[in-house]
Design a protein around this motif. Structure first.
Motif, PDB file in Angstrom:
ATOM      1  N   ALA A   1      31.636  31.765  35.983  1.00  0.00           N
ATOM      2  CA  ALA A   1      30.422  32.560  35.780  1.00  0.00           C
ATOM      3  C   ALA A   1      30.174  33.503  36.955  1.00  0.00           C
ATOM      4  CB  ALA A   1      29.221  31.632  35.581  1.00  0.00           C
ATOM      5  N   GLN A   2      30.344  32.995  38.164  1.00  0.00           N
ATOM      6  CA  GLN A   2      30.143  33.833  39.348  1.00  0.00           C
ATOM      7  C   GLN A   2      31.202  34.928  39.423  1.00  0.00           C
ATOM      8  OE1 GLN A   2      27.634  33.768  41.784  1.00  0.00           O
ATOM      9  NE2 GLN A   2      28.624  35.708  42.323  1.00  0.00           N
ATOM     10  N   LEU A   3      32.440  34.596  39.104  1.00  0.00           N
ATOM     11  CA  LEU A   3      33.500  35.590  39.130  1.00  0.00           C
ATOM     12  C   LEU A   3      33.269  36.675  38.089  1.00  0.00           C
ATOM     13  CD1 LEU A   3      36.587  33.233  39.579  1.00  0.00           C
ATOM     14  CD2 LEU A   3      35.608  34.768  41.294  1.00  0.00           C
ATOM     15  N   ARG A   4      32.795  36.270  36.915  1.00  0.00           N
ATOM     16  CA  ARG A   4      32.522  37.259  35.864  1.00  0.00           C
ATOM     17  C   ARG A   4      31.390  38.193  36.299  1.00  0.00           C
ATOM     18  NH1 ARG A   4      32.371  34.107  31.864  1.00  0.00           N
ATOM     19  NH2 ARG A   4      34.346  34.643  30.842  1.00  0.00           N
ATOM     20  N   MET A   5      30.391  37.662  36.974  1.00  0.00           N
ATOM     21  CA  MET A   5      29.292  38.486  37.465  1.00  0.00           C
ATOM     22  C   MET A   5      29.795  39.497  38.499  1.00  0.00           C
ATOM     23  SD  MET A   5      25.691  37.269  39.204  1.00  0.00           S
ATOM     24  CE  MET A   5      25.399  36.205  37.784  1.00  0.00           C
ATOM     25  N   ASN A   6      30.713  39.050  39.367  1.00  0.00           N
ATOM     26  CA  ASN A   6      31.282  39.951  40.361  1.00  0.00           C
ATOM     27  C   ASN A   6      32.060  41.093  39.721  1.00  0.00           C
ATOM     28  OD1 ASN A   6      30.230  38.343  42.381  1.00  0.00           O
ATOM     29  ND2 ASN A   6      32.159  37.289  42.819  1.00  0.00           N
ATOM     30  N   LEU A   7      32.713  40.799  38.593  1.00  0.00           N
ATOM     31  CA  LEU A   7      33.490  41.826  37.901  1.00  0.00           C
ATOM     32  C   LEU A   7      32.615  42.980  37.431  1.00  0.00           C
ATOM     33  CD1 LEU A   7      35.990  39.858  35.617  1.00  0.00           C
ATOM     34  CD2 LEU A   7      36.559  41.347  37.533  1.00  0.00           C
ATOM     35  N   LEU A   8      31.351  42.690  37.101  1.00  0.00           N
ATOM     36  CA  LEU A   8      30.459  43.709  36.560  1.00  0.00           C
ATOM     37  C   LEU A   8      29.990  44.693  37.625  1.00  0.00           C
ATOM     38  CD1 LEU A   8      28.246  41.428  34.275  1.00  0.00           C
ATOM     39  CD2 LEU A   8      30.173  42.872  33.588  1.00  0.00           C
ATOM     40  N   LYS A   9      30.121  44.309  38.882  1.00  0.00           N
ATOM     41  CA  LYS A   9      29.606  45.145  39.976  1.00  0.00           C
ATOM     42  C   LYS A   9      30.732  45.999  40.540  1.00  0.00           C
ATOM     43  CE  LYS A   9      25.890  41.979  41.203  1.00  0.00           C
ATOM     44  NZ  LYS A   9      25.273  41.145  42.262  1.00  0.00           N
ATOM     45  N   GLY A  10      30.964  47.122  39.885  1.00  0.00           N
ATOM     46  CA  GLY A  10      32.013  48.030  40.328  1.00  0.00           C
ATOM     47  C   GLY A  10      31.429  49.294  40.921  1.00  0.00           C
ATOM     48  N   PHE A  11      31.878  50.444  40.461  1.00  0.00           N
ATOM     49  CA  PHE A  11      31.392  51.723  40.964  1.00  0.00           C
ATOM     50  C   PHE A  11      29.883  51.836  40.773  1.00  0.00           C
ATOM     51  CE2 PHE A  11      35.860  52.623  40.001  1.00  0.00           C
ATOM     52  CZ  PHE A  11      36.249  53.282  41.154  1.00  0.00           C
ATOM     53  N   GLY A  12      29.209  52.282  41.817  1.00  0.00           N
ATOM     54  CA  GLY A  12      27.766  52.484  41.733  1.00  0.00           C
ATOM     55  C   GLY A  12      26.935  51.276  42.088  1.00  0.00           C
ATOM     56  N   TYR A  13      27.558  50.162  42.449  1.00  0.00           N
ATOM     57  CA  TYR A  13      26.834  48.938  42.781  1.00  0.00           C
ATOM     58  C   TYR A  13      27.019  48.587  44.254  1.00  0.00           C
ATOM     59  CZ  TYR A  13      26.194  47.958  37.797  1.00  0.00           C
ATOM     60  OH  TYR A  13      25.835  48.023  36.479  1.00  0.00           O
ATOM     61  N   ASP A  14      26.148  47.729  44.732  1.00  0.00           N
ATOM     62  CA  ASP A  14      26.294  47.123  46.055  1.00  0.00           C
ATOM     63  C   ASP A  14      26.181  45.614  45.862  1.00  0.00           C
ATOM     64  OD1 ASP A  14      26.323  46.375  48.682  1.00  0.00           O
ATOM     65  OD2 ASP A  14      24.481  47.420  49.258  1.00  0.00           O
ATOM     66  N   PRO A  15      27.294  44.889  45.975  1.00  0.00           N
ATOM     67  CA  PRO A  15      28.617  45.333  46.416  1.00  0.00           C
ATOM     68  C   PRO A  15      29.383  46.062  45.312  1.00  0.00           C
ATOM     69  CG  PRO A  15      28.697  43.020  45.839  1.00  0.00           C
ATOM     70  CD  PRO A  15      27.251  43.426  45.735  1.00  0.00           C
ATOM     71  N   MET A  16      30.314  46.895  45.720  1.00  0.00           N
ATOM     72  CA  MET A  16      31.202  47.585  44.804  1.00  0.00           C
ATOM     73  C   MET A  16      32.535  46.848  44.833  1.00  0.00           C
ATOM     74  SD  MET A  16      32.308  51.622  44.733  1.00  0.00           S
ATOM     75  CE  MET A  16      33.510  51.525  46.041  1.00  0.00           C
ATOM     76  N   ASN A  17      32.791  46.048  43.814  1.00  0.00           N
ATOM     77  CA  ASN A  17      33.997  45.222  43.746  1.00  0.00           C
ATOM     78  C   ASN A  17      35.033  45.897  42.852  1.00  0.00           C
ATOM     79  OD1 ASN A  17      32.733  43.093  45.231  1.00  0.00           O
ATOM     80  ND2 ASN A  17      31.695  42.462  43.357  1.00  0.00           N
ATOM     81  N   LEU A  18      36.241  46.076  43.372  1.00  0.00           N
ATOM     82  CA  LEU A  18      37.301  46.718  42.604  1.00  0.00           C
ATOM     83  C   LEU A  18      38.563  45.867  42.619  1.00  0.00           C
ATOM     84  CD1 LEU A  18      36.907  50.382  43.938  1.00  0.00           C
ATOM     85  CD2 LEU A  18      35.927  49.411  41.844  1.00  0.00           C
ATOM     86  N   ILE A  19      39.331  45.986  41.553  1.00  0.00           N
ATOM     87  CA  ILE A  19      40.628  45.319  41.449  1.00  0.00           C
ATOM     88  C   ILE A  19      41.712  46.240  42.002  1.00  0.00           C
ATOM     89  CG2 ILE A  19      42.360  44.389  39.857  1.00  0.00           C
ATOM     90  CD1 ILE A  19      39.938  42.622  40.047  1.00  0.00           C
ATOM     91  N   ILE A  20      42.597  45.675  42.813  1.00  0.00           N
ATOM     92  CA  ILE A  20      43.767  46.417  43.303  1.00  0.00           C
ATOM     93  C   ILE A  20      44.917  46.147  42.332  1.00  0.00           C
ATOM     94  CG2 ILE A  20      45.380  46.754  45.204  1.00  0.00           C
ATOM     95  CD1 ILE A  20      43.258  45.488  47.037  1.00  0.00           C
ATOM     96  N   GLU A  21      45.459  47.208  41.750  1.00  0.00           N
ATOM     97  CA  GLU A  21      46.526  47.076  40.764  1.00  0.00           C
ATOM     98  C   GLU A  21      47.689  47.984  41.171  1.00  0.00           C
ATOM     99  OE1 GLU A  21      45.609  46.837  36.392  1.00  0.00           O
ATOM    100  OE2 GLU A  21      46.632  48.775  36.401  1.00  0.00           O
ATOM    101  N   THR A  22      48.910  47.484  41.053  1.00  0.00           N
ATOM    102  CA  THR A  22      50.067  48.291  41.424  1.00  0.00           C
ATOM    103  C   THR A  22      50.256  49.427  40.430  1.00  0.00           C
ATOM    104  OG1 THR A  22      51.618  46.927  40.166  1.00  0.00           O
ATOM    105  CG2 THR A  22      51.203  46.305  42.461  1.00  0.00           C
TER     106      THR A  22
END
Length: 306
Positions: free
Chosen positions: A170-191
């Motif tokens: 649940a916490q990880l899913r919530m973190n996924l929603l906070k991307g561009f425009g949020y604080d924190p801005m969490n992004l996935i690094i993909e090759t």
């Protein structure tokens, strides 16, 4: 080669910035007329000098913590661009003392300012940032499998200075929603080559007054350690912070045992700024915390010289 030297353009940019600071401080209501410019601007501008309907010079002006940096050419990352007549340029340079003492006389330039501006629409935030080896994108449901492994890995958590227990879905899913425009801005690094998620990167603790924020990164896939993927991700995110978010300073902290990360941060333009001795208690032992910071002015000078 531009007809005017960059150092001369810098003097103009410094003077006009100072003059309009005086003007808007005395007449703040006029900010309404340039609200669209302020909304789209990241503090960086494109400037074209025009004489007899011919562009005689193109420049990009980067506003930094240490004043304006001017480079020849128009940077495609800059959203706001102006065309300024050479006659206006000469007028400002020859009469700067007059305008400083009587800022209302700058009003005559406002129509030309508004009619000459071009706003280039920014990339949609639903897309991604691109480096040379990786893309940084918004997280999605399929990333939960990777995140669950990375954020419940004892070794990775120690590198990050964490002592908490396991993190649930649940916490990880919530973190996924906070991307561009949020604080924190969490992004996935993909090759880029293969499209494989290998870690996460964040900007957080945004401070509008200080124009600063903090950075965190976790390369969760050990197969990609020491191969430049983390460095590429950090530089891509710093460019976004400095060029598009009008951030002047990005800071981070790490722990004395994380020498691999320290070397990576140095390659990305961070500098050592301090050390707090035995200030972090992790896994039953005290460790030093190391503070590092990167400045917009230094980043531009070091990595974007052309």
């Amino acid at each position: 080669m531009s007809a005017l030297r960059s150092n001369y353009i810098k003097t103009f940019a410094d003077e006009i910035s100072h003059l309009y600071y005086i003007f808007f401080k005395r007449y703040p209501v006029f900010k309404l007329f340039i609200s669209n410019i302020l909304f789209h601007s990241s503090g960086n501008f494109g400037l074209s000098i025009v004489e007899n309907d011919v562009i005689i010079g193109n420049y990009t002006i980067y506003n930094t913590n240490e004043g304006n940096i001017v480079k020849e050419g128009l940077d495609n990352k800059v959203s706001v661009r102006f065309k300024v007549q050479k006659s206006i340029f000469d007028d400002v340079m020859n009469n700067k003392s007059l305008y400083a003492s009587k800022p209302y006389k700058l009003l005559k330039f406002v129509p030309a300012l508004l009619s000459s501006v071009q706003i280039v629409k920014k990339r949609s935030v639903e897309k991604y940032l691109r480096g040379n080896k990786v893309i940084l994108r918004q997280g999605c449901e399929k990333d939960l499998f990777y995140l669950h492994n990375w954020y419940n890995d004892k070794e990775l958590n120690k590198l990050a200075g964490w002592t908490e227990g396991k993190i649930g879905t649940a916490q990880l899913r919530m973190n996924l929603l906070k991307g561009f425009g949020y604080d924190p801005m969490n992004l996935i690094i993909e090759t880029i080559d293969g499209g494989k998620p290998i870690g996460t990167i964040q900007l957080y603790d945004f401070n509008e007054t200080d124009q600063s924020c903090k950075l965190g990164i976790r390369i969760g896939d050990r197969d990609y350690w020491g191969k430049g993927y983390g460095e590429d991700a950090i530089k891509a995110l710093l460019r976004y912070a400095f060029y598009e978010l009008d951030i002047f300073r990005v800071s981070l902290k790490l722990y004395e045992y994380n020498e691999r990360a320290s070397r990576c941060y140095l390659k990305c333009g961070f500098k050592y700024e301090g050390r707090t001795r035995k200030s972090a208690y992790i896994d039953g032992k005290f460790y030093d915390e190391i503070l590092m910071g990167a400045l917009k002015s230094e980043f531009i000078s070091q990595f974007d010289k052309d």
